[in-house]
Design a protein around this motif. Structure first.
Motif, PDB file in Angstrom:
ATOM      1  N   ASN A 198       0.843  -1.195   0.000  1.00  0.00           N
ATOM      2  CA  ASN A 198       0.000   0.000   0.000  1.00  0.00           C
ATOM      3  C   ASN A 198       0.880   1.248   0.000  1.00  0.00           C
ATOM      4  OD1 ASN A 198      -1.844   2.028   0.325  1.00  0.00           O
ATOM      5  ND2 ASN A 198      -2.489   1.427   2.395  1.00  0.00           N
ATOM      6  N   PRO A 199       1.195   1.791  -1.156  1.00  0.00           N
ATOM      7  CA  PRO A 199       2.070   2.961  -1.239  1.00  0.00           C
ATOM      8  C   PRO A 199       1.493   4.219  -0.578  1.00  0.00           C
ATOM      9  CG  PRO A 199       1.899   1.859  -3.378  1.00  0.00           C
ATOM     10  CD  PRO A 199       0.842   1.277  -2.503  1.00  0.00           C
ATOM     11  N   GLU A 200       0.222   4.175  -0.200  1.00  0.00           N
ATOM     12  CA  GLU A 200      -0.420   5.358   0.380  1.00  0.00           C
ATOM     13  C   GLU A 200      -0.319   5.416   1.898  1.00  0.00           C
ATOM     14  OE1 GLU A 200      -1.481   7.654  -1.732  1.00  0.00           O
ATOM     15  OE2 GLU A 200      -0.787   6.248  -3.272  1.00  0.00           O
ATOM     16  N   ILE A 201       0.406   4.507   2.522  1.00  0.00           N
ATOM     17  CA  ILE A 201       0.500   4.514   3.982  1.00  0.00           C
ATOM     18  C   ILE A 201       1.166   5.795   4.478  1.00  0.00           C
ATOM     19  CG2 ILE A 201       0.643   1.992   4.102  1.00  0.00           C
ATOM     20  CD1 ILE A 201       3.676   2.370   4.689  1.00  0.00           C
ATOM     21  N   LYS A 202       0.956   6.074   5.759  1.00  0.00           N
ATOM     22  CA  LYS A 202       1.602   7.208   6.423  1.00  0.00           C
ATOM     23  C   LYS A 202       2.554   6.680   7.505  1.00  0.00           C
ATOM     24  CE  LYS A 202      -1.238  10.266   4.446  1.00  0.00           C
ATOM     25  NZ  LYS A 202      -0.791  11.280   3.457  1.00  0.00           N
ATOM     26  N   PHE A 203       3.537   7.507   7.814  1.00  0.00           N
ATOM     27  CA  PHE A 203       4.467   7.181   8.901  1.00  0.00           C
ATOM     28  C   PHE A 203       4.440   8.323   9.901  1.00  0.00           C
ATOM     29  CE2 PHE A 203       8.542   6.663  11.074  1.00  0.00           C
ATOM     30  CZ  PHE A 203       8.635   5.282  11.203  1.00  0.00           C
ATOM     31  N   PHE A 204       4.310   7.966  11.184  1.00  0.00           N
ATOM     32  CA  PHE A 204       4.304   8.962  12.259  1.00  0.00           C
ATOM     33  C   PHE A 204       5.593   8.850  13.061  1.00  0.00           C
ATOM     34  CE2 PHE A 204       3.672  10.107  16.709  1.00  0.00           C
ATOM     35  CZ  PHE A 204       3.138  11.381  16.596  1.00  0.00           C
ATOM     36  N   LEU A 205       6.195   9.996  13.358  1.00  0.00           N
ATOM     37  CA  LEU A 205       7.434  10.039  14.143  1.00  0.00           C
ATOM     38  C   LEU A 205       7.371  11.190  15.136  1.00  0.00           C
ATOM     39  CD1 LEU A 205      10.439   9.261  14.674  1.00  0.00           C
ATOM     40  CD2 LEU A 205      11.048  10.894  12.857  1.00  0.00           C
ATOM     41  N   ARG A 206       7.747  10.886  16.377  1.00  0.00           N
ATOM     42  CA  ARG A 206       7.865  11.935  17.397  1.00  0.00           C
ATOM     43  C   ARG A 206       9.166  11.734  18.162  1.00  0.00           C
ATOM     44  NH1 ARG A 206       3.312  11.266  20.595  1.00  0.00           N
ATOM     45  NH2 ARG A 206       4.487  10.035  22.116  1.00  0.00           N
ATOM     46  N   GLN A 207       9.969  12.785  18.241  1.00  0.00           N
ATOM     47  CA  GLN A 207      11.185  12.745  19.049  1.00  0.00           C
ATOM     48  C   GLN A 207      11.454  14.131  19.606  1.00  0.00           C
ATOM     49  OE1 GLN A 207      13.729  11.027  15.995  1.00  0.00           O
ATOM     50  NE2 GLN A 207      14.655  13.003  15.525  1.00  0.00           N
ATOM     51  N   ASN A 208      12.171  14.163  20.728  1.00  0.00           N
ATOM     52  CA  ASN A 208      12.282  15.385  21.525  1.00  0.00           C
ATOM     53  C   ASN A 208      13.733  15.739  21.824  1.00  0.00           C
ATOM     54  OD1 ASN A 208      11.183  17.546  23.026  1.00  0.00           O
ATOM     55  ND2 ASN A 208      11.431  16.395  24.929  1.00  0.00           N
ATOM     56  N   CYS A 209      14.646  15.448  20.912  1.00  0.00           N
ATOM     57  CA  CYS A 209      16.076  15.680  21.146  1.00  0.00           C
ATOM     58  C   CYS A 209      16.429  17.163  20.982  1.00  0.00           C
ATOM     59  CB  CYS A 209      16.893  14.824  20.186  1.00  0.00           C
ATOM     60  SG  CYS A 209      16.199  14.703  18.529  1.00  0.00           S
ATOM     61  N   ARG A 210      17.570  17.540  21.585  1.00  0.00           N
ATOM     62  CA  ARG A 210      18.001  18.938  21.525  1.00  0.00           C
ATOM     63  C   ARG A 210      19.514  19.035  21.470  1.00  0.00           C
ATOM     64  NH1 ARG A 210      16.258  22.145  26.517  1.00  0.00           N
ATOM     65  NH2 ARG A 210      16.562  20.129  27.551  1.00  0.00           N
ATOM     66  N   GLN A 211      19.992  20.064  20.781  1.00  0.00           N
ATOM     67  CA  GLN A 211      21.406  20.394  20.772  1.00  0.00           C
ATOM     68  C   GLN A 211      21.619  21.581  21.689  1.00  0.00           C
ATOM     69  OE1 GLN A 211      23.783  18.641  18.617  1.00  0.00           O
ATOM     70  NE2 GLN A 211      25.161  19.540  20.134  1.00  0.00           N
ATOM     71  N   LEU A 212      22.446  21.398  22.716  1.00  0.00           N
ATOM     72  CA  LEU A 212      22.731  22.448  23.683  1.00  0.00           C
ATOM     73  C   LEU A 212      24.123  23.028  23.423  1.00  0.00           C
ATOM     74  CD1 LEU A 212      21.321  20.609  26.839  1.00  0.00           C
ATOM     75  CD2 LEU A 212      20.180  22.342  25.440  1.00  0.00           C
ATOM     76  N   PRO A 213      24.472  24.128  24.077  1.00  0.00           N
ATOM     77  CA  PRO A 213      25.813  24.702  23.878  1.00  0.00           C
ATOM     78  C   PRO A 213      26.915  23.726  24.280  1.00  0.00           C
ATOM     79  CG  PRO A 213      24.365  26.301  24.931  1.00  0.00           C
ATOM     80  CD  PRO A 213      23.618  24.996  24.914  1.00  0.00           C
ATOM     81  N   ASP A 214      28.068  23.873  23.654  1.00  0.00           N
ATOM     82  CA  ASP A 214      29.226  23.036  23.982  1.00  0.00           C
ATOM     83  C   ASP A 214      29.586  23.165  25.467  1.00  0.00           C
ATOM     84  OD1 ASP A 214      29.295  22.461  21.322  1.00  0.00           O
ATOM     85  OD2 ASP A 214      31.221  23.419  20.906  1.00  0.00           O
TER      86      ASP A 214
END
Length: 460
Positions: free
Chosen positions: A232-248
């Protein structure tokens, strides 16, 4: 050949005896397994910039101090601080209300999704080269699914890894140029399982507003997604992520050395990287390499060997997502005009050692091959010219010989960058055999040097 007034037969016998003593000490009195136990089970995953990484710095420096080395110190280095945040979540939606959850994890350095996640159609590709063939019209607004697997026919699994890791590292950067809203990448793993494997990725020169979230999907999840797309080429994909880049933030390379008795200005380095990814506890990648490198100095002291040259252990910080530690070490060494003769790295897991790879001239390799027979009783005699290690790579322009321990690689990518990389996956005996092999090679380099070194003939 004469060494210190001893005929070659006697010198060879002395080397045979020394290697036997080194192996005996490692297998009966070694500290590597206990050190790894603490790193893995008391500290855990050591992502650069994390509290655990700093705990590892403190712990390993303390343990090197206990060994009674001539010098132990911390070398400051600024490192990136990326945090994963709350656990990632993803599912395949065949139709509204009909979903299948799949295991995913954010790639190191990725941006987060919007708080509510993203859901979009999916387009499957076998690599970044497919994007231009499809064009923006077929990619814009979709999630790009990179599904090129590691080649199972390659016996050297690191070659298989090299053959597909570009989609993990550059996949998001390239897909964003065609208007994709996110990418999911098949995990770099030869097994079919439910464990996603993280790893570093880059956005290149993309502005922050142009960056799209990137996640790894487990190999089993990737197969499910690919099969479902075909149906079924019409499927959907759901993604949730909460990553962050902070100062060095500031961290450290941990360094200890035994000063050479005859030629202290010539330095032999042995090391691994102290940081790891955060999903497991980093036992194979690269806790094993760190404790094996520490063990080299411990074993040399245990067998009563006084090095002619300075033997230095370096536990590098930030190999996984920046190589800042390796670059800083090379930079400082150049500033101090230090002369490095040899550098050996262990960063291929704590599995049964099979041999070493060497980045060197043919003349130097010919000298190294004269030691190969000493390793045959221990089945560590695959000596090849090739790569060495990432952290010692920046030293290459000093003209030294670089080397990497090469353990059996067949199981390595079952654990690499995944939650399965834990202490229980490491064999005590295999770890100790690797430490003994490394110590033996360091001993031989220290005793004889290389033909192309600045050493005088009577030091060969």
């Amino acid at each position: 050949m004469i060494f210190a007034g001893i005929g070659i037969g006697s010198a060879q016998q002395a080397d045979v005896q020394m290697l036997r003593e080194i192996y005996t000490a490692s297998l009966k009195e070694g500290k590597s397994y206990d050190w790894l136990n603490h790193l893995s089970n008391q500290i855990g995953g050591r992502l650069s910039g994390s509290v655990q990484a700093e705990q590892a710095v403190t712990y390993t420096k303390k343990e090197l101090d206990v060994l009674g080395l001539d010098r132990v110190w911390l070398q400051p280095v600024m490192v990136p601080k990326w945090v994963r945040g709350t656990p990632e979540f993803a599912y395949i939606e065949s139709e509204p209300g009909e979903t299948n959850n799949v295991p995913v994890c954010a790639l190191g350095g990725s941006v987060a999704t919007p708080a509510g996640g993203i859901k979009a159609s999916v387009i499957e590709v076998q690599g970044v080269e497919d994007l231009a063939k499809l064009g923006k019209s077929q990619i814009e607004g979709k999630i790009v699914f990179y599904n090129r697997p590691m080649d199972p026919t390659l016996i050297n699994t690191f070659e298989a890894y090299s053959g597909c890791v570009d989609q993990r590292y550059s996949g998001a950067e390239e897909a964003a140029k065609f208007g994709a809203v996110g990418v999911v990448v098949r995990s770099m793993n030869l097994s079919i399982d439910d464990h996603p494997h993280t790893g570093s990725m880059s956005y290149g020169e993309l502005e922050l507003t142009e960056r799209i979230p990137a996640a790894a999907i487990s190999t089993k999840g990737a197969d499910l997604l690919s099969t479902t797309l075909k149906l079924n080429p019409e499927i959907k994909f759901f993604l949730r992520q909460n990553c962050r880049q902070l100062p060095d933030v500031q961290s450290y390379n941990v360094i200890g050395e035994i000063r050479g008795s005859e030629f202290p200005e010539e330095v032999i380095v042995v090391g691994g990287h102290l940081d790891s990814w955060d999903l497991g506890d980093g036992s194979h990648d690269d806790g094993a390499g760190c404790v094996q490198s520490m063990e080299v100095l411990n074993l040399l002291k245990k067998v009563g060997y006084q090095p002619r040259r300075t033997i230095r252990v370096v536990l590098f910080m930030n190999e996984e997502n920046g190589l800042r530690g390796g670059r800083k070490y090379a930079e400082i060494a150049k500033e101090k005009n230090e002369k490095h003769l040899f550098a050996l790295e262990s960063d291929a897991g704590g599995f049964t050692p099979r041999g070493f790879s060497f980045d060197c001239t043919q003349e130097e390799f010919n000298r190294i091959l004269t030691w190969k027979n000493l390793f045959e009783p221990y089945l560590v005699h695959q000596f090849i010219r090739g790569g060495s290690g990432a952290d010692i790579g920046p030293l290459k322009d000093q003209g030294l010989v670089l080397s990497g321990l090469r353990p059996d690689s067949q199981r390595y990518f079952d654990y690499h960058h995944a939650e399965t990389d834990t202490f229980k996956a490491v064999s005590k005996r295999e770890l100790e055999l690797g430490a003994a092999a490394m110590t033996s090679l360091v001993y031989l380099v220290d005793r004889y040097g290389f033909i192309s070194s600045s050493a005088l003939p009577d030091r060969q």
